[in-house]
Motif scaffolding. Structure first.
Motif, PDB file in Angstrom:
ATOM      1  N   LEU A 254       0.932  -1.169   0.206  1.00 53.73           N
ATOM      2  CA  LEU A 254       0.084   0.015  -0.073  1.00 53.73           C
ATOM      3  C   LEU A 254       0.995   1.388  -0.005  1.00 53.73           C
ATOM      4  CD1 LEU A 254      -2.932   1.428   0.106  1.00 53.73           C
ATOM      5  CD2 LEU A 254      -2.701   1.150   2.762  1.00 53.73           C
ATOM      6  N   ALA A 255       1.981   1.249   0.600  1.00 52.51           N
ATOM      7  CA  ALA A 255       2.606   2.667   0.900  1.00 52.51           C
ATOM      8  C   ALA A 255       3.319   2.681  -0.410  1.00 52.51           C
ATOM      9  CB  ALA A 255       3.899   2.278   1.944  1.00 52.51           C
ATOM     10  N   GLY A 256       3.854   1.652  -1.168  1.00 50.04           N
ATOM     11  CA  GLY A 256       4.451   1.831  -2.540  1.00 50.04           C
ATOM     12  C   GLY A 256       3.646   2.338  -3.480  1.00 50.04           C
ATOM     13  N   ALA A 257       2.242   2.125  -3.428  1.00 53.10           N
ATOM     14  CA  ALA A 257       1.302   2.758  -4.285  1.00 53.10           C
ATOM     15  C   ALA A 257       0.925   4.343  -4.146  1.00 53.10           C
ATOM     16  CB  ALA A 257       0.018   1.971  -4.511  1.00 53.10           C
ATOM     17  N   LEU A 258       1.154   4.406  -2.741  1.00 43.52           N
ATOM     18  CA  LEU A 258       0.552   5.880  -2.177  1.00 43.52           C
ATOM     19  C   LEU A 258       1.481   6.798  -2.424  1.00 43.52           C
ATOM     20  CD1 LEU A 258      -1.444   7.331  -0.701  1.00 43.52           C
ATOM     21  CD2 LEU A 258      -0.540   6.695   1.348  1.00 43.52           C
ATOM     22  N   LEU A 259       2.965   6.390  -2.384  1.00 40.74           N
ATOM     23  CA  LEU A 259       3.970   7.163  -2.558  1.00 40.74           C
ATOM     24  C   LEU A 259       4.004   8.121  -3.871  1.00 40.74           C
ATOM     25  CD1 LEU A 259       6.591   8.634  -1.969  1.00 40.74           C
ATOM     26  CD2 LEU A 259       7.944   6.742  -2.627  1.00 40.74           C
ATOM     27  N   PRO A 260       3.764   7.482  -5.009  1.00 39.27           N
ATOM     28  CA  PRO A 260       3.548   8.244  -6.379  1.00 39.27           C
ATOM     29  C   PRO A 260       2.344   9.297  -6.266  1.00 39.27           C
ATOM     30  CG  PRO A 260       3.784   5.890  -6.875  1.00 39.27           C
ATOM     31  CD  PRO A 260       3.773   5.825  -5.295  1.00 39.27           C
ATOM     32  N   LEU A 261       1.368   8.959  -5.665  1.00 41.47           N
ATOM     33  CA  LEU A 261       0.320   9.813  -5.703  1.00 41.47           C
ATOM     34  C   LEU A 261       0.863  11.208  -4.956  1.00 41.47           C
ATOM     35  CD1 LEU A 261      -3.002   7.509  -4.679  1.00 41.47           C
ATOM     36  CD2 LEU A 261      -2.569   8.920  -6.803  1.00 41.47           C
ATOM     37  N   ALA A 262       1.645  10.684  -3.700  1.00 46.03           N
ATOM     38  CA  ALA A 262       1.988  11.897  -2.724  1.00 46.03           C
ATOM     39  C   ALA A 262       2.982  12.740  -3.719  1.00 46.03           C
ATOM     40  CB  ALA A 262       2.699  11.327  -1.453  1.00 46.03           C
ATOM     41  N   ILE A 263       3.902  12.212  -4.360  1.00 45.93           N
ATOM     42  CA  ILE A 263       4.935  12.927  -5.096  1.00 45.93           C
ATOM     43  C   ILE A 263       4.201  13.815  -6.038  1.00 45.93           C
ATOM     44  CG2 ILE A 263       6.646  12.529  -6.918  1.00 45.93           C
ATOM     45  CD1 ILE A 263       7.681  10.321  -5.342  1.00 45.93           C
ATOM     46  N   HIS A 264       3.251  13.388  -6.691  1.00 47.47           N
ATOM     47  CA  HIS A 264       2.473  14.336  -7.766  1.00 47.47           C
ATOM     48  C   HIS A 264       1.731  15.492  -6.921  1.00 47.47           C
ATOM     49  CE1 HIS A 264       3.390  12.864 -11.553  1.00 47.47           C
ATOM     50  NE2 HIS A 264       2.454  11.956 -11.758  1.00 47.47           N
ATOM     51  N   ALA A 265       1.317  14.971  -5.834  1.00 50.97           N
ATOM     52  CA  ALA A 265       0.748  16.224  -4.974  1.00 50.97           C
ATOM     53  C   ALA A 265       1.663  17.254  -4.669  1.00 50.97           C
ATOM     54  CB  ALA A 265       0.070  15.844  -3.699  1.00 50.97           C
ATOM     55  N   LEU A 266       2.801  16.749  -4.126  1.00 46.89           N
ATOM     56  CA  LEU A 266       3.995  17.615  -3.994  1.00 46.89           C
ATOM     57  C   LEU A 266       4.470  18.563  -5.338  1.00 46.89           C
ATOM     58  CD1 LEU A 266       6.675  18.563  -2.292  1.00 46.89           C
ATOM     59  CD2 LEU A 266       7.767  16.780  -3.406  1.00 46.89           C
ATOM     60  N   GLY A 267       4.084  17.931  -6.377  1.00 49.44           N
ATOM     61  CA  GLY A 267       4.537  18.670  -7.706  1.00 49.44           C
ATOM     62  C   GLY A 267       3.665  19.815  -8.146  1.00 49.44           C
ATOM     63  N   ILE A 268       2.295  19.646  -7.769  1.00 47.77           N
ATOM     64  CA  ILE A 268       1.321  20.867  -7.926  1.00 47.77           C
ATOM     65  C   ILE A 268       1.810  21.857  -7.104  1.00 47.77           C
ATOM     66  CG2 ILE A 268      -1.128  21.514  -7.300  1.00 47.77           C
ATOM     67  CD1 ILE A 268      -1.874  18.939  -8.088  1.00 47.77           C
ATOM     68  N   ALA A 312       9.535  10.050   0.748  1.00 45.62           N
ATOM     69  CA  ALA A 312       9.898   8.598   0.841  1.00 45.62           C
ATOM     70  C   ALA A 312       9.857   8.105   2.195  1.00 45.62           C
ATOM     71  CB  ALA A 312      11.176   8.481  -0.198  1.00 45.62           C
ATOM     72  N   ASN A 313      10.760   8.811   3.121  1.00 47.09           N
ATOM     73  CA  ASN A 313      11.079   8.380   4.365  1.00 47.09           C
ATOM     74  C   ASN A 313       9.830   8.050   5.279  1.00 47.09           C
ATOM     75  OD1 ASN A 313      12.984   7.972   6.791  1.00 47.09           O
ATOM     76  ND2 ASN A 313      12.012   9.435   7.555  1.00 47.09           N
ATOM     77  N   TYR A 314       8.824   9.316   5.015  1.00 49.50           N
ATOM     78  CA  TYR A 314       7.568   9.088   5.835  1.00 49.50           C
ATOM     79  C   TYR A 314       6.799   7.854   5.568  1.00 49.50           C
ATOM     80  CZ  TYR A 314       3.665  10.789   8.671  1.00 49.50           C
ATOM     81  OH  TYR A 314       2.348  10.889   9.384  1.00 49.50           O
ATOM     82  N   ILE A 315       6.514   7.749   4.284  1.00 56.13           N
ATOM     83  CA  ILE A 315       5.449   6.800   3.777  1.00 56.13           C
ATOM     84  C   ILE A 315       6.104   5.292   3.675  1.00 56.13           C
ATOM     85  CG2 ILE A 315       4.263   6.045   1.703  1.00 56.13           C
ATOM     86  CD1 ILE A 315       3.819   9.020   0.791  1.00 56.13           C
ATOM     87  N   THR A 316       7.178   5.316   3.502  1.00 60.02           N
ATOM     88  CA  THR A 316       7.905   3.837   2.985  1.00 60.02           C
ATOM     89  C   THR A 316       9.103   3.490   4.197  1.00 60.02           C
ATOM     90  OG1 THR A 316       9.577   4.577   1.481  1.00 60.02           O
ATOM     91  CG2 THR A 316       7.206   3.945   0.522  1.00 60.02           C
ATOM     92  N   GLY A 317       9.605   4.640   4.634  1.00 56.50           N
ATOM     93  CA  GLY A 317      10.676   4.351   5.444  1.00 56.50           C
ATOM     94  C   GLY A 317      11.979   3.861   4.587  1.00 56.50           C
ATOM     95  N   ASP A 318      11.883   4.160   3.469  1.00 59.99           N
ATOM     96  CA  ASP A 318      13.020   3.662   2.479  1.00 59.99           C
ATOM     97  C   ASP A 318      13.568   5.027   1.978  1.00 59.99           C
ATOM     98  OD1 ASP A 318      15.204   2.928   0.672  1.00 59.99           O
ATOM     99  OD2 ASP A 318      13.999   0.907   0.524  1.00 59.99           O
ATOM    100  N   ILE A 319      14.728   5.795   2.215  1.00 59.18           N
ATOM    101  CA  ILE A 319      15.046   6.745   1.749  1.00 59.18           C
ATOM    102  C   ILE A 319      15.798   6.905   0.263  1.00 59.18           C
ATOM    103  CG2 ILE A 319      17.714   6.794   2.333  1.00 59.18           C
ATOM    104  CD1 ILE A 319      15.217   9.925   3.028  1.00 59.18           C
ATOM    105  N   ARG A 320      15.994   5.604  -0.043  1.00 61.35           N
ATOM    106  CA  ARG A 320      16.555   5.404  -1.414  1.00 61.35           C
ATOM    107  C   ARG A 320      15.472   5.668  -2.445  1.00 61.35           C
ATOM    108  NH1 ARG A 320      18.225  -0.876  -1.344  1.00 61.35           N
ATOM    109  NH2 ARG A 320      16.131  -0.661  -0.046  1.00 61.35           N
ATOM    110  N   LEU A 321      14.296   5.771  -2.170  1.00 61.95           N
ATOM    111  CA  LEU A 321      13.266   6.077  -3.034  1.00 61.95           C
ATOM    112  C   LEU A 321      13.239   7.530  -3.283  1.00 61.95           C
ATOM    113  CD1 LEU A 321      10.338   3.829  -1.715  1.00 61.95           C
ATOM    114  CD2 LEU A 321      11.954   3.236  -3.805  1.00 61.95           C
TER     115      LEU A 321
END
Length: 703
Positions: A254-268, A312-321
């Protein structure tokens, strides 16, 4: 992530998408509140607006039955009725949103051009900012609607959303293909017709009111570069998002699917930040204009990069993303600089202008050199980004998710990129209106500078769109391999190798169809403009008005007539390859198309952009200026480059994503191909025959 936190995030993302649409409305109201000029200017602007809307209306009427049929067929590609209905409806929603972005953005642009012409009477800075804000309306609408649709689908379908979102992406991509190809054919057929007869044969200025094709040319800028390119970047935006969500759910749940949505929200938010910082000051106005947009891009990019790491850190805990997404921002900057070098005021374009003194042949050759070499540098930049993304993760599937996030990083500032693209046709139209309405004063020196900046920004955004399309296609390709369970593609197998060859050939076939459509359409327009000059001598004397509507109608019919064959190539070819050569060969087909498609698209876009700006340099006074043999030589180069940079080149990036999405949608059918009956194979053979017949007919067709 727990359900409550997920719902809170989705609420914030949904609110952000609505805020993006709100910013678009605010910008549109700001632009449309400005003075719209005198009666002559308004008359010209109204003619452009009427022609553009008439074209879009006929285009949508033409393709509506196709969309309905495909929506019905998509129902049968899903595992059950619930997903089938969702996939069909999301397909129609994606097509509707794509059409809305293009139509609304184009209508704002066609109303803004006359206002930009008026602003140029006051200052360069005011005109530039107004044109950019008008383009930003389309930009913010693109990101707002794209994120809104994806978020609503995800909220309703949850973990099943990735299966439904494929339909949403396919709808956006297919509509964008129609709008990009049709608009590209229209704009370049009219442009070539106007230039060949007006500039070369009659020796009159580019936007001279005596030229019967001049209104069609202005209309074409809007249906091609505004409506078409807006739909193009909208589908890049949603397709990359969908690919990232599919891979993210496979790797991080679920976190991996949510991260792209959050990134696009940031982009707005970061796109809006960049848009409101565009201000041009200084004596060297062209350089200052480009620098102002580059500065806004840097501001948005830096703000986005900071946000990537936190999300990346907040949603998935993986800073590499966050690192993977930042690689996409770096790729954006690299493409920005490489394209600006290949098409801007630098050595490649200066060399073309120098070669113009020897005639059209050397202009063509030097432009080809620029295009070929720039394509190599662009693919190397993409390659480095992909390798860097893969190096972050040991697991191949997670690495593929990293590549998808790099694409997300690229497209974070889509709102700003679309603004830069729409700036081009708005400035071009403003200059055309000024000349057609016979404006006086310093606006006549300011508007060509805006047009020159617009040529550079259009080339940059085309390079950006192509690069993002390749990254998105690679991500979709990884999704295809994951869904089919193919661990590796063995090109030593004959059928697989044939699939690779066919995939590599399709972008060339597609380009031949679109370029020939421009050539045939331009031929008819040239014939009509010549006829009017010959039969009505008063046109040249200025005592009689040409029949603009005749050329607009002729161009519209020609563009719509040529849509079928390229669309069939994109939809049917991957299905036939999968059914006849099986799933692994279809994977090779997709890989071959991505490779040749990228090289061919960048080559055509940058060659055309370089030829166009070389002409602008001559018209600014270099080597004798307008009317010289050097000028005529660069006009020929510009005419050759027009269908390359504005029709075939940018259309290839949509072709790649449509074919990848078709492959994803038809996986069950491809896997089941071994159990097909004789009747099924008869149907497949018939579909292949229809495709071959349509292509052959298109190759022979004349308008």
């Amino acid at each position: 992530m727990n359900p409550n936190l997920t719902n809170s995030f989705l609420t914030i993302i949904l609110a952000t998408s609505l805020a993006g649409i709100g910013v678009a409305i605010y910008l549109a109201r700001t632009v449309l509140s400005k003075p719209s000029g005198d009666k002559k200017m308004q008359t010209v602007a109204k003619a452009i607006l009427t022609g553009a809307n008439a074209y879009l209306k006929r285009q949508f009427t033409t393709i509506a039955p196709i969309l309905i049929i495909l929506a019905i067929l998509l129902y049968f590609t899903a595992a059950d009725s619930f997903l089938g209905i969702g996939r069909s409806l999301s397909f129609l929603l994606g097509a509707f949103f794509s059409a809305s972005v293009g139509t609304i953005g184009m209508n704002v642009a066609t109303r803004a051009n006359v206002r930009v012409a008026m602003a140029a009477k006051k200052s360069f800075g005011q005109a530039l900012e107004l044109a950019f804000k008008a383009g930003a309306t389309t930009g913010m609408l693109t990101v707002g609607l794209g994120l809104l649709g994806a978020t609503l689908i995800y909220w309703y379908y949850g973990t099943l959303a990735t299966q439904v979102l494929i339909g949403f992406g396919f709808g956006g991509s297919l509509l964008a293909l129609f709008m990009r190809v049709g608009g590209g054919i229209y704009t370049k057929a009219a442009d070539i017709g106007a230039d060949l007869v007006g500039k070369i044969e009659k020796g009159i200025p580019e936007d001279d009111p005596r030229n019967a094709a001049v209104i069609a040319d202005q209309v074409g800028d809007n249906v091609g570069d505004c409506a078409g390119m807006a739909a193009d970047l909208f589908e890049s935006y949603i397709v990359t998002l969908i690919a990232a969500m599919i891979l993210g759910q496979l790797t991080f749940g679920l976190a991996g699917a949510l991260l792209p949505l959050a990134i696009h929200a940031l982009g707005i938010g970061t796109s809006a930040l960049g848009i409101f910082t565009v201000k041009a000051k200084g004596k060297n106005e062209i350089n200052e204009g480009v620098r102002a947009m580059l500065k806004s891009f840097i501001i948005s990019a830096v703000a986005s990069s900071v946000g990537f790491f936190w999300l990346a850190n907040y949603i998935t805990g993986d800073i590499r993303l966050g690192v993977a997404a930042t690689l996409g921002i770096i790729l954006s900057a690299a493409i920005f600089l490489l394209t600006e070098y290949a098409t801007g005021n630098h050595a490649p374009v200066k060399n073309i202008t120098k070669q113009s003194q020897a005639g059209p042949a050397t202009v063509i050759l030097s432009g080809l050199v620029s295009g070929f070499s720039s394509s190599v540098w662009a693919i190397l930049a993409i390659g480095v980004t992909i390798i860097a993304s893969f190096s972050l993760f040991a697991d191949p599937l997670t690495a593929a998710y990293g590549v998808a996030l790099a694409g997300m990083g690229m497209l974070t500032v889509t709102g700003l990129i679309v603004s830069m693209d729409s700036f081009g046709p708005i400035s071009d139209n403003a200059q055309g209106i000024a000349e057609l309405s016979k404006m006086k004063g310093k606006a006549l020196s300011i508007l060509p500078k805006l047009d020159s900046i617009g040529n550079t920004t259009k080339a940059i955004t085309k390079g950006f769109a192509i690069a993002s399309a390749v990254v998105a296609a690679v991500s979709l390709f990884a999704s295809y391999l994951a869904d089919t369970g193919i661990a590796a593609i063995n090109i030593a197998h004959p059928a697989v190798f044939v699939g690779l060859l066919i995939g590599g050939a399709v972008p060339f076939l597609f380009s031949s169809l679109t370029i020939q459509a421009v050539s045939n359409s331009a031929y008819a327009i040239i014939d009509e403009v010549r006829r009017q000059f010959k039969e009505f001598p008063g046109i040249m004397k200025g005592t009689q008005k040409p029949d603009y509507a005749k050329v607009v109608d002729l161009t519209t019919k020609a563009a719509l007539k040529a849509l079928t064959a390229p669309a069939l190539v994109a939809i049917i070819t991957p299905i036939l390859v999968g059914l006849l050569l099986k799933a692994e060969a279809l994977g090779a087909f997709l890989a071959g198309s991505i490779l040749t498609g990228q090289l061919l698209a960048v080559f055509m876009a940058n060659s055309g952009g370089a030829w166009d700006n070389a002409k602008k340099m001559i018209e600014a006074g270099l080597y004798g200026g307008k009317g010289t043999e050097a000028h005529k030589a660069t006009i020929v180069g510009d005419i050759v480059g027009d269908p390359l940079k504005d029709t075939a080149g940018p259309s290839i990036n949509i072709l790649l994503k449509v074919m990848n999405l078709v492959a994803l949608l038809t996986i069950p059918l491809v896997i089941a191909a071994e159990t097909l009956t004789t009747l099924h194979w008869v149907g497949i053979t018939a579909a292949g025959a229809i495709l071959v017949y349509s292509i052959a007919k298109a190759q022979k067709a004349t308008v």
